[in-house]
Scaffold this motif. Structure first.
Motif, PDB file in Angstrom:
ATOM      1  N   PRO A 148      -3.349   7.441  58.967  1.00 30.83           N
ATOM      2  CA  PRO A 148      -4.335   8.095  60.149  1.00 30.83           C
ATOM      3  C   PRO A 148      -3.430   7.911  61.248  1.00 30.83           C
ATOM      4  O   PRO A 148      -2.623   7.246  61.587  1.00 30.83           O
ATOM      5  CB  PRO A 148      -5.464   6.998  60.063  1.00 30.83           C
ATOM      6  CG  PRO A 148      -5.000   5.935  59.752  1.00 30.83           C
ATOM      7  CD  PRO A 148      -4.000   6.358  58.443  1.00 30.83           C
ATOM      8  N   THR A 149      -3.867   8.578  62.386  1.00 31.40           N
ATOM      9  CA  THR A 149      -3.127   8.440  63.762  1.00 31.40           C
ATOM     10  C   THR A 149      -4.322   8.002  64.573  1.00 31.40           C
ATOM     11  O   THR A 149      -3.890   7.531  66.113  1.00 31.40           O
ATOM     12  CB  THR A 149      -2.719  10.088  64.290  1.00 31.40           C
ATOM     13  OG1 THR A 149      -3.961  10.820  64.176  1.00 31.40           O
ATOM     14  CG2 THR A 149      -1.559  10.811  63.023  1.00 31.40           C
ATOM     15  N   GLU A 150      -5.561   8.134  64.623  1.00 40.04           N
ATOM     16  CA  GLU A 150      -6.586   7.416  65.376  1.00 40.04           C
ATOM     17  C   GLU A 150      -7.703   7.174  64.380  1.00 40.04           C
ATOM     18  O   GLU A 150      -7.917   7.361  63.276  1.00 40.04           O
ATOM     19  CB  GLU A 150      -7.000   8.271  66.317  1.00 40.04           C
ATOM     20  CG  GLU A 150      -7.779   9.761  65.705  1.00 40.04           C
ATOM     21  CD  GLU A 150      -8.080  10.668  66.635  1.00 40.04           C
ATOM     22  OE1 GLU A 150      -8.251  10.241  68.010  1.00 40.04           O
ATOM     23  OE2 GLU A 150      -8.461  11.858  66.488  1.00 40.04           O
ATOM     24  N   PRO A 151      -8.710   6.134  65.062  1.00 45.30           N
ATOM     25  CA  PRO A 151      -9.732   5.528  64.205  1.00 45.30           C
ATOM     26  C   PRO A 151     -10.835   6.739  64.016  1.00 45.30           C
ATOM     27  O   PRO A 151     -10.667   7.904  64.704  1.00 45.30           O
ATOM     28  CB  PRO A 151     -10.389   4.487  65.236  1.00 45.30           C
ATOM     29  CG  PRO A 151      -9.272   4.027  65.926  1.00 45.30           C
ATOM     30  CD  PRO A 151      -8.517   5.441  66.377  1.00 45.30           C
ATOM     31  N   ALA A 167     -14.130   8.792  64.282  1.00 43.95           N
ATOM     32  CA  ALA A 167     -15.066   9.140  65.301  1.00 43.95           C
ATOM     33  C   ALA A 167     -16.337   8.315  65.312  1.00 43.95           C
ATOM     34  O   ALA A 167     -16.794   7.798  64.320  1.00 43.95           O
ATOM     35  CB  ALA A 167     -15.546  10.638  65.440  1.00 43.95           C
TER      36      ALA A 167
END
Length: 441
Positions: free
Chosen positions: A371-374, A376
């Protein structure tokens, strides 16, 4: 096999090779990332701090002494409980000498499965056994263990019988076989000299440090035994070996089964009351054999296992206790047993993954993407994911399954195995409520 890594020669690794997902290739760049992380760890050490070093031969000896019997039992589980897994990983097929008995039924669960470590050396040698004994699972286990969830199910069926009846139950008579003469006879058949000693919760012959051939018979409800001989281990490496590869040719199917028959005969059991099979894995210098006791045309799930090399038996395991009748038990009908699949008191056991799920796993391997971000933030009023499996039962079979009592004794009790429309199987105890003690332990 010239290019195989040393670790792949470990019997536990060969067991993992029977997994249907074993041939899924890692995503591109995975190996480079592992190397990069390892290099970062090395560079992060303080100056002059030595890197941890493991002496390969010593570590193998330690691991084999602890895990080999578990691997042997688990390999038997793969062959018994999920034949589809084993077939693709073996060569030369199997020889069924008893005429095609029905497979075992299992009632093991994540919370109350058979304590496999009772049939193994105590202490460090028993580590890890319970987890490997929970391969069939129950609704309480994580769905992540199998790619087909079984924690929340909605069952449907039609045409099941409503007729009640009775069926014979059996018990393992462990005390009758727990004596020095029986253990000595088995030891002699294994080529072991020495007088059996009763200590530390079991019978033992030979050293228990993994340096030489040894036999252990645990005082559990089936009188389970395990045997290991490092001298016949074709994966044994010399301490200073630069390259460690197995040597030898796997023995014949007849030889492996004959060796197992000899062990069974040595303690006064009749090999004719067992069903035998034998496998070898591609590139393996050994061959395995399995033997399942038969009752009324069904295999029971307390079988024997042996691995044979050119020089002799590498390892073996099994249950020395014979079986005695316990009389007739009242059993519920197929319809009532089906209703138990949804009753939390009984916890339906999934004993074979449906074909559709296995095919989906093989045809559509999931590649992990970092992943590149948590995730939503959930929105207001978000619908909760609560997947429920729709399971249509199409067939029922009455048989026997092992049941472990709180005191460690073991029974073979009437149980139903249900087959669903996707060819998955589910099991539930068939004994009527009147003969079940629902008191909390």
């Amino acid at each position: 096999m010239n290019d195989r890594h040393d670790d792949e020669l470990d019997p536990v690794e060969r067991l993992r090779a029977a997994d249907p997902a074993a041939d899924i290739a890692p995503r591109a760049g995975f190996a480079d990332e592992v190397v990069a992380r390892a290099a970062a760890e090395v560079s992060g050490r303080q100056a002059g701090e030595p890197a941890p070093v493991v002496e390969l031969a010593a570590e193998r000896t330690r691991r084999r002494g602890r895990l080999l019997t578990v691997a042997a039992v688990a390999a038997s589980v793969l062959i018994v409980g999920g034949a589809g897994y084993a077939v693709g990983a073996t060569t030369a097929g199997t020889t069924n000498l008893a005429g095609g008995a029905a497979p075992p039924i299992s009632l093991e669960s994540g919370a109350g499965g058979a304590p496999m470590e009772q049939g193994m050396p105590q202490g460090d040698a028993a580590a890890g056994a319970p987890e490997m004994g929970r391969m069939t699972g129950s609704g309480g286990m994580s769905d992540g263990i199998l790619p087909w969830g079984y924690g929340r199910n909605e069952f449907s069926a039609s045409g099941l019988s409503t007729e009640e009846g009775s069926a014979v139950a059996y018990g393992f008579d462990a005390r009758a076989a727990s004596d020095a003469d029986t253990v000595a006879a088995l030891a002699a058949a294994l080529g072991l000299a020495g007088t059996p000693e009763l200590k530390d919760g079991g019978w033992s012959v030979g050293p228990r440090d993994g340096t030489a051939a040894s036999l252990w018979v645990g005082l559990d409800g089936t009188l389970g035994f395990s045997y290991w001989d490092p001298q016949h281990n074709p994966w044994q490496c010399a301490p200073d070996a630069q390259v460690c590869e197995p040597t030898g040719t796997p023995p014949s199917e007849d030889a492996a089964i004959a060796a197992l028959r000899t062990l069974i005969s040595s303690i006064g059991r009749d090999p004719g009351a067992f069903e035998f099979a034998s496998e070898t894995y591609e590139g393996s210098p050994t061959r395995t054999a399995q033997a399942w006791p038969l009752i009324d045309g069904q295999r029971t799930d307390q079988g024997w296992y042996l691995e044979l090399a050119e020089g002799g038996i590498v390892n073996a395991s099994g249950s020395l206790a014979g079986v005695v009748e316990l009389g007739e038990y009242p059993i519920v009908s197929e319809q009532v047993a089906f209703e138990r699949l949804s009753d939390p008191r009984f916890g339906a056991q999934v004993t074979a993954m449906p074909f559709a799920a296995r095919e989906a796993q093989a045809d559509q391997p999931v590649e992990w993407v970092p992943p590149t971000e948590p995730p939503a933030t959930p929105g207001e009023g978000t619908t909760l994911s609560w997947p429920v499996n729709q399971v249509e039962i199409v067939d029922a079979r009455l048989g026997l399954a092992s049941h472990w009592q709180p005191d460690g004794s073991v029974l073979l009790v009437p149980a139903y195995e249900f087959t669903d429309a996707a060819a998955g199987t589910w099991s539930v105890i068939a004994v009527a409520d009147a003969k079940l003690d629902f008191a909390a332990e």
